[in-house]
Design an enzyme around this catalytic site. Structure first.
Site, PDB file in Angstrom:
ATOM      1  CG  HIS A  74     -24.640  17.369  74.856  1.00  0.00           C
ATOM      2  ND1 HIS A  74     -24.935  17.968  73.637  1.00  0.00           N
ATOM      3  CD2 HIS A  74     -25.008  18.272  75.807  1.00  0.00           C
ATOM      4  CE1 HIS A  74     -25.461  19.163  73.849  1.00  0.00           C
ATOM      5  NE2 HIS A  74     -25.520  19.371  75.152  1.00  0.00           N
ATOM      6  CG  ASP A 117     -23.216  19.665  69.996  1.00  0.00           C
ATOM      7  OD1 ASP A 117     -23.453  19.301  68.830  1.00  0.00           O
ATOM      8  OD2 ASP A 117     -23.740  19.133  70.996  1.00  0.00           O
ATOM      9  CG  ASP A 123     -26.354  14.745  71.118  1.00  0.00           C
ATOM     10  OD1 ASP A 123     -25.864  15.648  71.821  1.00  0.00           O
ATOM     11  OD2 ASP A 123     -26.025  14.548  69.926  1.00  0.00           O
ATOM     12  CG  MET A 177     -31.692  15.198  73.416  1.00  0.00           C
ATOM     13  SD  MET A 177     -32.300  15.980  71.909  1.00  0.00           S
ATOM     14  CE  MET A 177     -30.783  16.093  70.961  1.00  0.00           C
ATOM     15  CG  MET A 213     -28.982  18.639  75.447  1.00  0.00           C
ATOM     16  SD  MET A 213     -29.024  18.419  73.671  1.00  0.00           S
ATOM     17  CE  MET A 213     -28.122  16.878  73.527  1.00  0.00           C
ATOM     18  CB  SER A 248     -23.467  13.815  67.218  1.00  0.00           C
ATOM     19  OG  SER A 248     -24.750  13.566  67.754  1.00  0.00           O
ATOM     20  CG  HIS A 285     -21.556  14.546  71.060  1.00  0.00           C
ATOM     21  ND1 HIS A 285     -21.012  15.369  72.027  1.00  0.00           N
ATOM     22  CD2 HIS A 285     -22.815  14.998  70.856  1.00  0.00           C
ATOM     23  CE1 HIS A 285     -21.911  16.282  72.391  1.00  0.00           C
ATOM     24  NE2 HIS A 285     -23.025  16.066  71.700  1.00  0.00           N
ATOM     25  CG  MET A 328     -25.436  24.190  73.165  1.00  0.00           C
ATOM     26  SD  MET A 328     -25.100  22.481  72.679  1.00  0.00           S
ATOM     27  CE  MET A 328     -26.114  22.285  71.217  1.00  0.00           C
TER      28      MET A 328
HETATM   29  C1  DX5 Z   1     -28.215  18.801  69.235  1.00  0.00           C
HETATM   30  C2  DX5 Z   1     -27.070  17.933  69.655  1.00  0.00           C
HETATM   31  C3  DX5 Z   1     -25.982  17.809  68.664  1.00  0.00           C
HETATM   32  C4  DX5 Z   1     -26.382  17.248  67.330  1.00  0.00           C
HETATM   33  C5  DX5 Z   1     -25.534  17.955  66.325  1.00  0.00           C
HETATM   34  O1  DX5 Z   1     -28.819  19.389  70.331  1.00  0.00           O
HETATM   35  O2  DX5 Z   1     -26.480  18.404  70.849  1.00  0.00           O
HETATM   36  O3  DX5 Z   1     -24.909  17.038  69.201  1.00  0.00           O
HETATM   37  O4  DX5 Z   1     -26.185  15.875  67.197  1.00  0.00           O
HETATM   38  O5  DX5 Z   1     -25.960  17.578  65.072  1.00  0.00           O
HETATM   39  P1  DX5 Z   1     -25.422  18.324  63.763  1.00  0.00           P
HETATM   40  O6  DX5 Z   1     -23.943  18.115  63.734  1.00  0.00           O
HETATM   41  O7  DX5 Z   1     -26.145  17.616  62.688  1.00  0.00           O
HETATM   42  O8  DX5 Z   1     -25.787  19.763  63.894  1.00  0.00           O
HETATM   43 ZN    ZN Z   2     -24.688  17.296  71.487  1.00  0.00          ZN
END
Ligand code: DX5
Ligand code: ZN
Length: 235
Positions: free
Chosen positions: A65, A174, A34, A36, A67, A8, A32, A136
């Site tokens: 991903h 994740d 993210d 947000m 969010m 990620s 990956h 998650m």
């Molecule tokens: C958090 C993200 C994850 C995050 C995971 O909401 O969806 O993808 O990057 O990070 P780690 O591996 O550090 O928990």
């Molecule tokens: Zn993620």
């Protein structure tokens, strides 16, 4: 199936995103990403323009991903931007099957994410319409949180259903995935593993990926595909 390891970039240096992604080329299966929006989750990261630019910096497939609220409106553009897989949240979408079809029509794999407080049971019927399901193992929103093993029950439920119905779906986890947690996730039936801190926080990200891959591969199929519980069922 072989494990998918998906670093990620949330844990990478955002001022050098292109280099950070290229640093795991040849080692990572997916990157990956993210997204947000400061509404679905309190955090704010990056969006379509960054994904479009970054797409040109690497050949590694993108696992986006989302969010975000209103994924019906925003998600297909990520498929059109060249994302390999686009995952949206169940909590933000009232017609996951329709959106999954739109994503596939736009050329991407379709993924559904299940956040910490959402039961997976109501979504098991939708597995045939999905390419990935992301369970998650934290509450979505921030990297660096502690892995929650109690959420692996959902992975087991999905694995059981996928095996019974002979579905090719990828089961992704994740949140808090690292050398000390990835084996239990693999045993539960996961076969795709997101890792932010454990990869980009490591001195050598390529070596970290290789280690995670070996740990996951050693446990995949150990218990999940038979529904047996835990390492004691191995012998
Ligand atoms: C958090 C993200 C994850 C995050 C995971 O909401 O969806 O993808 O990057 O990070 P780690 O591996 O550090 O928990
Ligand atoms: Zn993620």
């Amino acid at each position: 199936m072989e494990p998918i390891i998906a670093p990620s970039i949330l844990a990478s240096d955002f001022s050098r995103l292109g280099e950070e992604v290229r640093a795991v080329e040849g080692a990572a299966d997916w990157v990956h990403v993210d997204v947000m929006d400061n509404h679905f989750v309190p955090n704010l990261t990056l969006g379509l323009p960054v994904v479009t630019s970054l797409r040109k910096a690497t050949t590694i497939p993108f696992d986006v991903h989302l969010m975000i609220n209103d994924p019906q409106r925003w998600a297909p553009a990520y498929a059109e931007a060249g994302a390999y897989n686009v995952t949206f949240h169940a909590e933000a979408c009232d017609d996951p099957v329709a959106l999954a079809k739109n994503l596939r029509a736009a050329g991407a794999k379709a993924g559904l994410a299940i956040d910490r407080d959402t039961p997976v049971e109501p979504y098991l019927e939708l597995l045939p319409y999905l390419d990935t399901i992301l369970i998650m193992t934290i509450k979505a929103g921030f990297g660096g949180q502690a892995f929650m093993p109690e959420l692996l029950g959902k992975v087991r439920d999905v694995r059981r259903r996928a095996d019974v119905n002979n579905l090719q779906i990828r089961i992704e986890v994740d949140g808090g995935i690292a050398a000390d947690t990835i084996e239990q996730a693999a045993e539960a039936g996961a076969d795709a593993f997101v890792a932010g801190t454990a990869v980009y926080g490591a001195a050598d990200p390529v070596e970290a990926i290789a280690k995670l891959r070996a740990l996951a591969a050693g446990r995949m199929g150990a218990a999940g595909s038979t529904g047996a519980a835990g390492p004691m069922g191995l012998a």
